[in-house]
Design a protein around this motif. Structure first.
Motif, short mmCIF file in Angstrom:
data_model
loop_
_atom_site.label_atom_id
_atom_site.label_comp_id
_atom_site.label_asym_id
_atom_site.label_seq_id
_atom_site.Cartn_x
_atom_site.Cartn_y
_atom_site.Cartn_z
N UNK A 26 11.56 0.74 5.05
CA UNK A 26 10.77 1.87 5.55
C UNK A 26 9.33 1.45 5.82
N UNK A 27 8.76 0.63 4.94
CA UNK A 27 7.38 0.18 5.15
C UNK A 27 7.26 -0.67 6.40
N UNK A 28 8.32 -1.37 6.76
CA UNK A 28 8.29 -2.19 7.97
C UNK A 28 8.16 -1.35 9.22
N UNK A 29 8.44 -0.05 9.15
CA UNK A 29 8.40 0.83 10.32
C UNK A 29 7.31 1.88 10.22
N UNK A 30 6.44 1.78 9.23
CA UNK A 30 5.41 2.79 9.04
C UNK A 30 4.45 2.86 10.23
N UNK A 136 16.40 -11.92 5.83
CA UNK A 136 17.72 -12.36 6.27
C UNK A 136 18.25 -11.45 7.37
N UNK A 137 18.07 -10.15 7.21
CA UNK A 137 18.51 -9.21 8.25
C UNK A 137 17.74 -9.42 9.55
N UNK A 138 16.42 -9.73 9.42
CA UNK A 138 15.62 -9.97 10.61
C UNK A 138 16.11 -11.20 11.37
N UNK A 139 16.68 -12.16 10.67
CA UNK A 139 17.22 -13.36 11.31
C UNK A 139 18.62 -13.13 11.88
N UNK A 266 10.82 -13.48 13.17
CA UNK A 266 12.00 -12.67 13.47
C UNK A 266 12.73 -13.37 14.62
N UNK A 267 13.77 -12.75 15.14
CA UNK A 267 14.55 -13.40 16.20
C UNK A 267 13.76 -13.59 17.49
N UNK A 268 12.64 -12.87 17.65
CA UNK A 268 11.82 -13.05 18.85
C UNK A 268 11.01 -14.35 18.80
N UNK A 269 10.78 -14.89 17.60
CA UNK A 269 9.97 -16.10 17.43
C UNK A 269 8.63 -15.96 18.15
N UNK A 328 8.16 -7.27 20.01
CA UNK A 328 9.15 -6.37 20.65
C UNK A 328 10.31 -6.03 19.72
N UNK A 329 10.36 -6.65 18.52
CA UNK A 329 11.53 -6.46 17.66
C UNK A 329 11.57 -5.07 17.03
N UNK A 330 10.45 -4.35 17.05
CA UNK A 330 10.41 -3.02 16.44
C UNK A 330 9.82 -3.01 15.05
N UNK A 331 9.66 -4.18 14.43
CA UNK A 331 9.04 -4.26 13.11
C UNK A 331 7.53 -4.08 13.26
N UNK A 332 6.93 -3.24 12.41
CA UNK A 332 5.50 -2.97 12.50
C UNK A 332 4.66 -3.85 11.58
#
Length: 440
Positions: A26-30, A136-139, A266-269, A328-332
């Motif tokens: 949740x904090x990753x999307x605040x 791990x999920x981000x990867x 993240x996967x966007x590197x 662009x991954x959506x993580x804040x």
């Protein structure tokens, strides 16, 4: 089915970890406003806790003019005096929270990215494994996936049955990278073939050595979907090489032994996301003034979670650069550039076996206070010189013990090992190279 079984087991036996994992996601999307409010609350709480419950911070902040231990803004927080490595070495006992119990504390020692051994306590009450699950999920992986590990440890044999039960039905394989031979690489390869790991985790140097082994023997591991490197900078040339061999993306993670889980790709590197709700980054110039985003400066690091041994505005020796762009991954979680951190060469032996330089950073983990800096030099004849800056009267004795352990570990490939006291370890672009190899 395997993922469901693993999740149910963790819900039953590790409910706090599951709760922290969901909170962290949740904090990753605040949104920015809520994010800054949370950061300030945690900064305020950490400073007050340190002021009220440690002798070190009470004295330090009182002398700096903070008489009640309460900060009123993040600007005031950024004016607090920094924590130095010598503070950890000279005031360790005074930094421990007086209300903490022995069961709350886990000791961590390290050579550190600047070659100065230090020790800290981590707060065992914080289920930081959940941050690893998030990464791990981000990867693109899942905690229930089979995995392979190239680290400087291996689960103790007596705990293997318990580990297997805790991780069942997930399967894992390990290789202790403190001494690597053709035989150990081949054994690890066959373990990987049996386990079919979805991802590989390891120190940058060890993962690259494994890639070189696979290439030299014309071997492949098609089960691997990505590799996860840590403990050292990942250059783009090293990444490209490993991705070619593994035929899978390679991601990097940033952390240090004083404060785990600082940032990861993240996967966007597109840079590394630093976890600003649990680790605060102040980036400053040589006068300790904040620098703007996209400008490199010295990192002052704060751990918002560790209350048994507060680490506030800690100068860990790294130079970093916050990035103004978003991902662009959506993580804040905000972005930072790759860290120009620890640099290590590989120790090599005449028969072709090797030891990753990352292992050498742990030489004084059992006695981090006896030397003020150290470095291994490998000469063209394969011999080693342990150069050290004495930190106490027991330095020479401790160095002899370390040299003895190195001779015992390398007994299959005996090489000359000597020690040499020095007044200082030379820097290379602001960093200590733990291992300098003269072998071309």
């Amino acid at each position: 089915m395997k993922k469901l079984a693993f999740c149910l087991k963790n819900q039953l036996f590790r409910p706090r970890t599951i709760q922290f994992w969901r909170q962290f996601e949740q904090e990753a999307r605040l949104e920015p406003e809520l994010r800054q409010k949370l950061i300030f609350q945690r900064a305020q709480n950490m400073v007050k806790t340190a002021f009220d419950h440690t002798d070190f911070y009470h004295k330090k902040y009182t002398e700096a003019g903070l008489s009640d231990g309460i900060i009123r803004s993040m600007e005031e927080f950024s004016q607090l005096p920094p924590l130095e490595k010598n503070d950890l070495r000279n005031h360790f006992d005074e930094m421990v929270n007086r209300s903490a119990t022995a069961g709350d504390c886990r000791l961590s020692t390290t050579g550190g990215s600047t070659g100065i051994p230090v020790k800290v306590y981590h707060d065992k009450r914080i289920p930081l494994d959940a941050v690893g699950w998030f990464v791990l999920n981000e990867f693109g992986g899942d905690i229930s996936d089979n995995a392979a590990f190239l680290m400087r440890y291996n689960p103790h044999r007596s705990r293997l049955p318990l580990n297997q039960i805790l991780w069942y039905p997930t399967r894992r394989c390990f290789l202790d990278v403190t001494f690597l031979t053709e035989e150990s690489w081949m054994q690890f390869y066959h373990m990987c073939c049996a386990v079919a790991p979805r991802y590989l985790v390891g120190y940058v140097g060890a993962v690259q050595e494994f890639a070189a082994f696979l290439e030299a023997h014309h071997l492949t591991l098609p089960s691997i979907r990505f590799a996860w490197t840590t403990a050292a900078p990942l250059s783009e040339s090293n990444r490209a090489y490993m991705e070619r061999i593994f035929q899978a993306p390679v991601y990097n993670q940033y952390g240090c032994c004083e404060v785990f889980w600082l940032a990861s790709e993240c996967r966007q590197k597109n840079g590394l996301h630093y976890f600003d709700t649990i680790r605060h980054f102040d980036v400053c110039d040589e006068m300790m003034r904040p620098v703007p985003d996209d400008t490199e400066g010295e990192l002052l690091l704060t751990d918002f979670l560790n209350q048994v041994f507060p680490i506030i505005r800690y100068r860990n020796g790294d130079r970093v650069r916050k990035l103004s762009r978003t991902c662009r991954c959506g993580c804040r979680f905000p972005l930072m550039a790759s860290v120009n951190g620890r640099m290590t060469d590989v120790i090599r032996f005449p028969d072709g076996s090797s030891v990753p330089g990352d292992f050498m950073t742990t030489l004084f983990d059992d006695a981090p206070d006896v030397v003020a800096g150290f470095q291994i030099v490998q000469h063209e004849d394969y011999s080693l010189t342990l150069r050290y800056v004495p930190g106490s009267e027991k330095a020479a004795e401790a160095v002899n013990v370390v040299c003895g352990k190195l001779r015992a570990r390398f007994d299959k490939c005996p090489i000359a090992i000597r020690s040499e006291a020095t007044d200082a370890i030379a820097h290379d672009r602001g960093k200590i190279r733990f291992v300098v190899s003269e072998i071309k």
